[in-house]
Design a protein around this motif. Sequence first.
Motif, mmCIF file in Angstrom:
data_model
loop_
_atom_site.group_PDB
_atom_site.id
_atom_site.type_symbol
_atom_site.label_atom_id
_atom_site.label_comp_id
_atom_site.label_asym_id
_atom_site.label_seq_id
_atom_site.Cartn_x
_atom_site.Cartn_y
_atom_site.Cartn_z
ATOM 1 N N UNK A 28 0.735 -1.219 -0.241
ATOM 2 C CA UNK A 28 0.227 -0.611 0.122
ATOM 3 C C UNK A 28 0.975 1.245 -0.227
ATOM 4 N N UNK A 29 1.783 0.704 0.911
ATOM 5 C CA UNK A 29 2.677 2.317 0.874
ATOM 6 C C UNK A 29 3.145 2.245 -0.346
ATOM 7 N N UNK A 30 3.564 1.804 -2.018
ATOM 8 C CA UNK A 30 4.645 2.015 -2.562
ATOM 9 C C UNK A 30 3.841 1.894 -3.537
ATOM 10 N N UNK A 31 2.040 1.827 -3.657
ATOM 11 C CA UNK A 31 0.913 2.184 -4.388
ATOM 12 C C UNK A 31 0.792 3.721 -4.229
ATOM 13 N N UNK A 32 0.859 4.132 -2.984
ATOM 14 C CA UNK A 32 0.528 4.897 -2.389
ATOM 15 C C UNK A 32 1.601 6.686 -2.339
ATOM 16 N N UNK A 33 3.368 6.468 -2.732
ATOM 17 C CA UNK A 33 4.068 7.275 -2.709
ATOM 18 C C UNK A 33 4.637 7.369 -4.164
ATOM 19 N N UNK A 83 -0.890 4.277 -13.255
ATOM 20 C CA UNK A 83 -1.386 5.407 -12.512
ATOM 21 C C UNK A 83 -2.253 5.912 -12.801
ATOM 22 N N UNK A 84 -2.366 6.843 -11.871
ATOM 23 C CA UNK A 84 -3.739 7.485 -11.805
ATOM 24 C C UNK A 84 -3.245 8.159 -12.348
ATOM 25 N N UNK A 107 1.737 6.451 -6.653
ATOM 26 C CA UNK A 107 0.370 6.858 -7.244
ATOM 27 C C UNK A 107 0.048 5.588 -8.142
ATOM 28 N N UNK A 108 0.750 5.049 -7.972
ATOM 29 C CA UNK A 108 0.673 2.960 -9.023
ATOM 30 C C UNK A 108 -0.731 2.189 -8.523
ATOM 31 N N UNK A 109 -1.498 2.130 -9.256
ATOM 32 C CA UNK A 109 -2.518 1.246 -9.229
ATOM 33 C C UNK A 109 -2.448 -0.289 -9.145
ATOM 34 N N UNK A 110 -1.289 -0.307 -9.654
ATOM 35 C CA UNK A 110 -0.891 -1.188 -10.342
ATOM 36 C C UNK A 110 0.036 -2.058 -11.277
ATOM 37 N N UNK A 111 0.750 -2.883 -11.231
ATOM 38 C CA UNK A 111 2.045 -3.025 -12.415
ATOM 39 C C UNK A 111 1.647 -4.223 -12.733
ATOM 40 N N UNK A 112 1.685 -4.536 -14.096
ATOM 41 C CA UNK A 112 1.826 -5.381 -15.149
ATOM 42 C C UNK A 112 2.835 -5.705 -15.836
ATOM 43 N N UNK A 113 3.112 -7.527 -15.155
ATOM 44 C CA UNK A 113 4.717 -7.761 -15.212
ATOM 45 C C UNK A 113 4.790 -8.774 -16.494
ATOM 46 N N UNK A 114 3.400 -9.820 -16.876
ATOM 47 C CA UNK A 114 3.417 -10.681 -18.171
ATOM 48 C C UNK A 114 2.071 -10.937 -18.073
ATOM 49 N N UNK A 115 2.239 -11.360 -19.311
ATOM 50 C CA UNK A 115 1.418 -11.472 -20.949
ATOM 51 C C UNK A 115 1.135 -13.142 -20.409
#
Length: 400
Positions: free
Chosen positions: A223-228, A255-256, A230-238
């Motif tokens: 949660x801290x990394x998302x808040x700092x 990001x938002x 502004x990342x909603x999620x990190x896509x890392x694969x298909x």
Amino acid sequence: IAQGEMALEVFLGQVKDKWMKQELELILYQNRIRLITGWDDLFTTLDDHMGGLALMKSSPYYRAVREFQEEGNLWEDRLTKLRGAFDGWIDVQRRWVYLEGIFFGSADIKAQLPSEWSRFKSVDQEFVSLMRRIGQRPYAMEALNIENLQRTLDRLGGLMGVIQRALGEYLERQRSDFSRFYFLGDDDLLEIVGNSGEPGKVLSHVGKMFAAIASCTHQDLSPQEKENNGIITRLDGMVSKDGEVVPLDNPIDVTSNVSVKEWLKQLESGMETTLAKLLQNAVSDDASSLAIATTQQQNDKQHFVSWANKFPAQVMILATLINWSMGVDSALRQDGDSKAPLISVLSTIEAKLQIMAESVLQDLPSEVRKKFEQLITELVHQRDVTRTLIDDGVSSATDF
């Protein structure tokens, strides 16, 4: 004569009794208002009675009795007006439900189409007021007591038509900016652009835009990394439709402050870059296995199996095709007899086939077995073509 007049009197009585007591079937929508339903039955009854009134005019008993003519003309006029009103009403109600779901369901759409949102708020207020009025006295004939009903419905329909055209133009601009949106219908595209902050909803449509991608994997961020950041999620694969996962060369941060089409463009670019690098590595690694036919060492065999496991199925098969094509082309371009170089290429293919044939006899996960079977099919094709080249005495790349 008396029987004929009695039949007309009974029919007119049925029409009057039906429509003076006809209640509209209402259903609660979104806990806001009650909408009219049961339109099919309503229109069927209207058409039957209007047809009956028109047919009644041809009766000699109708023309002979003035009261029948007055009553018949009165109800024909009422039902004609009612039919026109209901035709407009069902269209307006359908448009309102469609646009209400778009504008009230997405803050993003409101922000991107402020003038259309303002126009729809006015339409919404008037339509809700109309439905609440009919909800107090839900009778069909009550609609004829609403002042300027037909004009109101025509105006609301026209305004919503303008909004829908503007919405269509907006969607067309989105498609022009990101051509893969052309694979989506309007409803799917609206859900995507209206939920840029919810990648999960967007990814449910990714399979329609990318032929071989069913979804994407994402990293678990604190949660801290998302808040700092502004990342909603990190896509890392298909993820393919068969469940095969291909890690992205560079993960994509959603990001938002980045629009949905921008991170979808990044996904498209990341897909191309990732596959290009994988193919380059697969071709290079496969080329190192050419010694299989001559050494027959266990390490070389294991290296080939590991290579087949390492890369995605399509990349692996394409790399095999590339190296085979290059090997055949090199053999045909050598000075002198090309038979010996072609036999060397054939020996390598047969050695690979032998390794794969042994591998599929083992206990393998279903996705690995499927991949190996696809490779065997391709190697059999390469073997057959190479044998044909040798048997036909092809000795130059220009022999064809």
